[in-house]
Design an enzyme around this catalytic site. Sequence first.
Site, PDB file in Angstrom:
ATOM      1  N   CYS A  52       0.825  -1.199   0.000  1.00 31.12           N
ATOM      2  CA  CYS A  52       0.000   0.000   0.000  1.00 31.12           C
ATOM      3  C   CYS A  52       0.868   1.262   0.000  1.00 31.12           C
ATOM      4  O   CYS A  52       1.865   1.336   0.721  1.00 31.12           O
ATOM      5  CB  CYS A  52      -0.923   0.001   1.225  1.00 31.12           C
ATOM      6  SG  CYS A  52      -2.039   1.411   1.227  1.00 31.12           S
ATOM      7  N   CYS A  56       0.148   4.981   6.917  1.00 27.70           N
ATOM      8  CA  CYS A  56      -0.533   4.790   8.204  1.00 27.70           C
ATOM      9  C   CYS A  56       0.438   4.137   9.197  1.00 27.70           C
ATOM     10  O   CYS A  56       0.927   3.023   8.946  1.00 27.70           O
ATOM     11  CB  CYS A  56      -1.773   3.914   8.022  1.00 27.70           C
ATOM     12  SG  CYS A  56      -2.860   4.522   6.723  1.00 27.70           S
ATOM     13  N   CYS A  59       0.165   0.380  10.353  1.00 27.35           N
ATOM     14  CA  CYS A  59      -0.207  -0.659   9.389  1.00 27.35           C
ATOM     15  C   CYS A  59       0.973  -1.402   8.759  1.00 27.35           C
ATOM     16  O   CYS A  59       1.809  -0.803   8.074  1.00 27.35           O
ATOM     17  CB  CYS A  59      -1.058  -0.045   8.281  1.00 27.35           C
ATOM     18  SG  CYS A  59      -1.631  -1.308   7.125  1.00 27.35           S
ATOM     19  N   CYS A  96     -16.353  -9.231   5.119  1.00 28.27           N
ATOM     20  CA  CYS A  96     -15.812  -7.894   4.864  1.00 28.27           C
ATOM     21  C   CYS A  96     -14.534  -8.058   4.051  1.00 28.27           C
ATOM     22  O   CYS A  96     -13.577  -8.682   4.517  1.00 28.27           O
ATOM     23  CB  CYS A  96     -15.529  -7.205   6.196  1.00 28.27           C
ATOM     24  SG  CYS A  96     -14.853  -5.561   5.967  1.00 28.27           S
ATOM     25  N   CYS A 128     -19.484  -6.536   2.965  1.00 30.32           N
ATOM     26  CA  CYS A 128     -18.887  -5.241   3.302  1.00 30.32           C
ATOM     27  C   CYS A 128     -17.576  -5.138   2.534  1.00 30.32           C
ATOM     28  O   CYS A 128     -16.948  -6.151   2.239  1.00 30.32           O
ATOM     29  CB  CYS A 128     -18.630  -5.199   4.809  1.00 30.32           C
ATOM     30  SG  CYS A 128     -17.700  -3.747   5.354  1.00 30.32           S
ATOM     31  N   CYS A 188     -19.847   1.725   7.972  1.00 29.98           N
ATOM     32  CA  CYS A 188     -19.105   1.129   9.085  1.00 29.98           C
ATOM     33  C   CYS A 188     -17.888   2.023   9.301  1.00 29.98           C
ATOM     34  O   CYS A 188     -17.072   2.194   8.388  1.00 29.98           O
ATOM     35  CB  CYS A 188     -18.676  -0.291   8.689  1.00 29.98           C
ATOM     36  SG  CYS A 188     -17.546  -1.031   9.873  1.00 29.98           S
ATOM     37  N   ARG A 260     -18.253  -3.091  17.331  1.00 24.04           N
ATOM     38  CA  ARG A 260     -17.503  -4.323  17.019  1.00 24.04           C
ATOM     39  C   ARG A 260     -16.159  -4.397  17.733  1.00 24.04           C
ATOM     40  O   ARG A 260     -15.351  -3.476  17.641  1.00 24.04           O
ATOM     41  CB  ARG A 260     -17.282  -4.409  15.504  1.00 24.04           C
ATOM     42  CG  ARG A 260     -16.529  -5.677  15.076  1.00 24.04           C
ATOM     43  CD  ARG A 260     -16.559  -5.893  13.563  1.00 24.04           C
ATOM     44  NE  ARG A 260     -17.914  -5.839  13.082  1.00 24.04           N
ATOM     45  CZ  ARG A 260     -18.360  -4.966  12.178  1.00 24.04           C
ATOM     46  NH1 ARG A 260     -17.534  -4.106  11.649  1.00 24.04           N
ATOM     47  NH2 ARG A 260     -19.617  -4.973  11.812  1.00 24.04           N
TER      48      ARG A 260
END
Length: 362
Positions: A52, A56, A59, A96, A128, A188, A260
């Site tokens: 990616c 972040c 991550c 998801c 999702c 979400c 969640r």
Amino acid sequence: MTRNDWTKEEILDIYNKPLMELLYDAATVHRKHHDPNKVQVSTLLSIKTGGCPEDCGYCPQAARYHTDIEGNDLMSVSQVKAQALRAKASGSSRVCMGAAWRNVKDGEEFDNVLEMVRTINKLDMEVCCTLGMVTENQAQRLAEAGLYAYNHNLDSSEEYYKEVISTRGYQDRLDTIGNVRKSNVTVCSGGIIGMGESLDDRAGMLVALATLNPQPESTPINALVPVEGTPLEEQQKVSIWEMLRMVATTRIVMPETQVRLSAGRTDMSREGQAMCFFAGANSIFAGDKLLTTPNPDVNEDMEMFKLLGLEPQKPFEKKSQPQSVSAEESQYQPLGEKPKWSRPGHTIERNVEAKQKAKTKI
Ligand code: SF4
């Protein structure tokens, strides 16, 4: 009635209440709005892992950091179908699908994701996606394919977000949520605690979520899992008491939302999780991996449900199944959009250091 005008001060007052009072208040709200013995079970599937371009700080999928994860290109529709069937057989009502992308781009890969959405919808499961930033047209195309929910976390308060991520802006997160809201897809959105943020930041994130109108239909509360090689590798893990306070406060300010328990659940005892369910958590991620970090085994979860007298929520209990329209009949065609999502590009010292360290390890 759901309030959309929460202030940070009010939220901090709730968060800091004596714990027994906080838990009692949260459990009372929970019982008014939900069946306290039902927990929604989602399976998170990483359909495209690693590589990616974002930075972040939490991550391991960010290409710039040196972590041990194995990346993979976009999975095929048949691979996804096989995994979804397995998830359904083990009690999940929702799949998801997560792709490590900055944003969605029209083209073959997105067309394949739309086909995955249609395929899982036809299995009578809630679908999702979490694919990064989306435009309104892309959200509409996902909705037409039969998407039930779109995940896009705010991660933290607007102020602390700048200490964790420099490659995109908070407003783009909110704009993406706004684009999803214009479609029939539910939202979400939640965040992560334990990234070094203050209580003020936790409350700030809840203000940002709770003042959305309507509020998100589901809110994941993650506890940071510090991963070696990422800028946040040395963060202390959050205690169960912090998690409980965050879950209970979220339940009180977002009474209808499915709260969640997400990343960090492997560090929680059954007793700790039971307290979180009492305090208003009513959703978990199942499966032994959460994208790239560990998660309890699904059999262990089902044993825990039995012990606590909990039942998995059936699909579409909260909202009816969206219709799935084929690609040929879709009203929304690709527009070949190239939106300029922001790149603030400010310097976050620990992100720069982690990137430098990664270079010396290659
Ligand atoms: S959290 Fe998502 S956007 Fe950020 S680096 Fe990881 S995969 Fe990329």
